[in-house]
Design an enzyme around this catalytic site. Structure first.
Site, PDB file in Angstrom:
ATOM      1  N   HIS A   1       0.860  -1.190   0.000  1.00  0.00           N
ATOM      2  CA  HIS A   1       0.000   0.000   0.000  1.00  0.00           C
ATOM      3  C   HIS A   1       0.897   1.241   0.000  1.00  0.00           C
ATOM      4  CE1 HIS A   1      -3.862  -2.135   1.580  1.00  0.00           C
ATOM      5  NE2 HIS A   1      -3.861  -2.018   0.268  1.00  0.00           N
TER       6      HIS A   1
ATOM      7  N   ASP B   1       1.051   4.065   1.454  1.00  0.00           N
ATOM      8  CA  ASP B   1       1.541   4.706   2.675  1.00  0.00           C
ATOM      9  C   ASP B   1       2.689   3.942   3.336  1.00  0.00           C
ATOM     10  OD1 ASP B   1      -0.467   2.777   3.133  1.00  0.00           O
ATOM     11  OD2 ASP B   1      -0.982   3.598   5.083  1.00  0.00           O
ATOM     12  N   HIS B   2       3.072   2.818   2.723  1.00  0.00           N
ATOM     13  CA  HIS B   2       4.210   2.050   3.251  1.00  0.00           C
ATOM     14  C   HIS B   2       5.379   1.958   2.267  1.00  0.00           C
ATOM     15  CE1 HIS B   2       1.950   0.409   6.804  1.00  0.00           C
ATOM     16  NE2 HIS B   2       0.979   0.888   6.060  1.00  0.00           N
TER      17      HIS B   2
ATOM     18  N   HIS C   1      -4.302  -8.869   6.176  1.00  0.00           N
ATOM     19  CA  HIS C   1      -4.697  -7.556   5.660  1.00  0.00           C
ATOM     20  C   HIS C   1      -5.387  -7.745   4.300  1.00  0.00           C
ATOM     21  CE1 HIS C   1      -4.810  -3.297   5.762  1.00  0.00           C
ATOM     22  NE2 HIS C   1      -3.828  -3.050   4.934  1.00  0.00           N
TER      23      HIS C   1
ATOM     24  N   HIS D   1      -0.205   3.795  13.206  1.00  0.00           N
ATOM     25  CA  HIS D   1      -1.033   3.703  11.994  1.00  0.00           C
ATOM     26  C   HIS D   1      -2.404   4.330  12.256  1.00  0.00           C
ATOM     27  CE1 HIS D   1      -2.931   1.835   8.395  1.00  0.00           C
ATOM     28  NE2 HIS D   1      -1.735   2.055   7.909  1.00  0.00           N
TER      29      HIS D   1
ATOM     30  N   ASP E   1       0.175  -3.703   8.413  1.00  0.00           N
ATOM     31  CA  ASP E   1      -1.172  -3.453   8.900  1.00  0.00           C
ATOM     32  C   ASP E   1      -1.845  -4.810   9.086  1.00  0.00           C
ATOM     33  OD1 ASP E   1      -0.310  -0.962   8.121  1.00  0.00           O
ATOM     34  OD2 ASP E   1      -1.937  -0.563   6.764  1.00  0.00           O
TER      35      ASP E   1
END
Lengths: 302, 302
Positions: free
Chosen positions: A64, A66-67, A142, A269, A211
């Site tokens: 993802h 944001d990572h 996830h 997170h 996550d």
């Protein structure tokens, strides 16, 4: 040697309220690890006085944005700095293809060897073991393939008390055996190695779980860690949303810490819906007292 | 309406000394344009109180990382914010493929229509024309295909003095003609339209030239602009390096501004070798007095 963790970013999905997206810098002795690579984390390294070139291994939990969005710029900057040390990136498959396409489009090249190691296993696996540290990757739950990571300091050889070497007139072979934790036999009598060596510092450990949905799937793998980072995207009144998006609540992170018998819990997170993070901390602390918020720039000596 | 430019980043290659990589936000009336998209520019929008959703068109000069790496995170964040307004991105080819691969890897989707328009022309072309603004893309000279952009306010129709409408008893057809700048004939005599309309504010213009070698290739296309942004990666003692890397020096940027008869010059894309930017400013000012440094957060009313 001790492990030292610095939070570079802690927000979920997108940066908000000055909080960067997920990224952490773990000092492990002679090198550092990067754990996830949120957009702009290289700015945070600079801001917090951390050395980019100490990083030799990068662990990416999942793909993802944001990572991973801070990765191309960071790898590029190392090249501009003339790095020659190799870099290894562990992640679910696809990152190499995406970075290679970027390099093609920008006709970029790297001054150092870069290796991508794909994580594909359905069970836990040791992905790196050095004299200093052992890293175990394990699947979490996830929306896309995602891994957690456990970092355990490698146990050093025992140090022998020099007075005992003389007193017992130890041979080279015996010294080797004792250093690795074996007893010796003298005149038919066993002398325990503990009587000959100095006490050894216990190995420290850190587990990173993000996550992930709230699940006991990987509970055995994070048992007794000194520090547990567990995502806590929402407060418990958003549990339904958490299940749907395969995230966890602060209360759930605290339950995992309790069940895992972790010594300390770090939650992060955070959803952008929370400007004030204190309610998340309070919710977790009700279950697990020794909880801290993962805040940009905070350091945790493990 | 007026054009207002905000600098979001001005550093070349990688962020340094708190300076972000190249990105600018141009307010053009009912919408805003983004010009280049350096890593983390969305953090700058937030910091400087600029509205992400005003952006409807993005102009990317070329596909080097320091001009595009902020794009995936920004487009992603707009989706998370539930945007529905369309977005159009103008750039050399390849960006769509790179973004699409990222979306596939992260199983992302967008809540709004996104269109990529490839710039491939060897000559200048008008790529966007609205009632408010005309945007012309033109090739500059860099290591990979790169475009500059010129932004001209569209000229509004002339406003007619209502007293004159009565006095001359103008017809609907005559009013239309005068509004578009045509004279009218009365009893065989020409009445200049200027005598009937209010004075009109001149159309403002902005030209953006980065990254580029020092060249007169596009000089005709940036003539008489109110504000010229020209890259100035190096001081003149690095001219050889500038030629090799197809960049410009501060002196060269100032020469271009002089030859183009620009009213004001903004220099940027500073090499990370310069912590202090004053020598670059001084070098340009020796040739072109009305020069300013493009500094993160600075606003320029054009």
């Amino acid at each position: 040697m001790g492990l030292e963790l610095t939070i570079l970013g802690s927000n979920s999905a997108r940066p908000a309220y000055g909080r960067f997206t997920t990224s952490q810098y773990l000092n492990v002795g002679s090198q550092a690890f990067l754990i996830d690579a949120g957009e702009g984390f290289q700015l945070q390294l600079n801001k917090f006085g951390l050395k980019p070139n100490r990083i030799q291994n990068i662990f990416i939990s999942h793909l993802h944005g944001d990572h991973i969005l801070g990765l191309p710029g960071f790898l590029n900057s190392l090249n501009l700095g003339g790095r020659t040390k190799p870099m290894t990136i562990y992640s679910p498959p696809g990152l190499k293809e995406w970075f290679t396409l970027f390099q093609e489009l920008s006709t970029g090249h790297l001054s150092y060897p870069l290796e991508f190691i794909d994580l594909t296993s359905n069970s836990s696996q040791v992905v790196l073991q050095t004299e200093e540290i052992k890293v175990t990757a394990f699947p979490v739950e996830h929306r896309i393939p995602t891994y957690g990571f456990r970092f355990d300091e490698s146990l050093k050889e025992f140090n022998i008390d020099p007075d005992k070497i003389k007193a017992l007139d130890l041979t080279i072979t015996e010294i080797k055996e004792i250093k690795s934790g074996m007893d010796i036999i003298r005149e038919g009598k066993r002398i325990p190695f503990q009587d000959i060596v100095f006490p050894r510092k216990p190995s420290k450990s850190y587990a990173y779980c993000a996550d992930t949905n709230y699940t006991d799937l990987f509970l055995d793998l994070i048992k007794n860690v000194d520090l547990l980072y567990h995502e806590a995207t929402y407060l418990k009144d958003m549990t339904e949303q958490a299940r749907e998006r395969k995230h966890s609540t602060a209360e759930e992170a605290a339950k995992i810490a309790t069940m895992a018998r972790a010594k300390k819990l770090l939650i992060g997170h955070f959803s952008s819906r929370y400007k004030d993070l204190q309610p998340l901390l309070a919710e977790a602390k009700e279950i697990f007292q020794n909880t801290y918020l993962a805040l940009d720039g905070d350091k945790h000596l493990i």
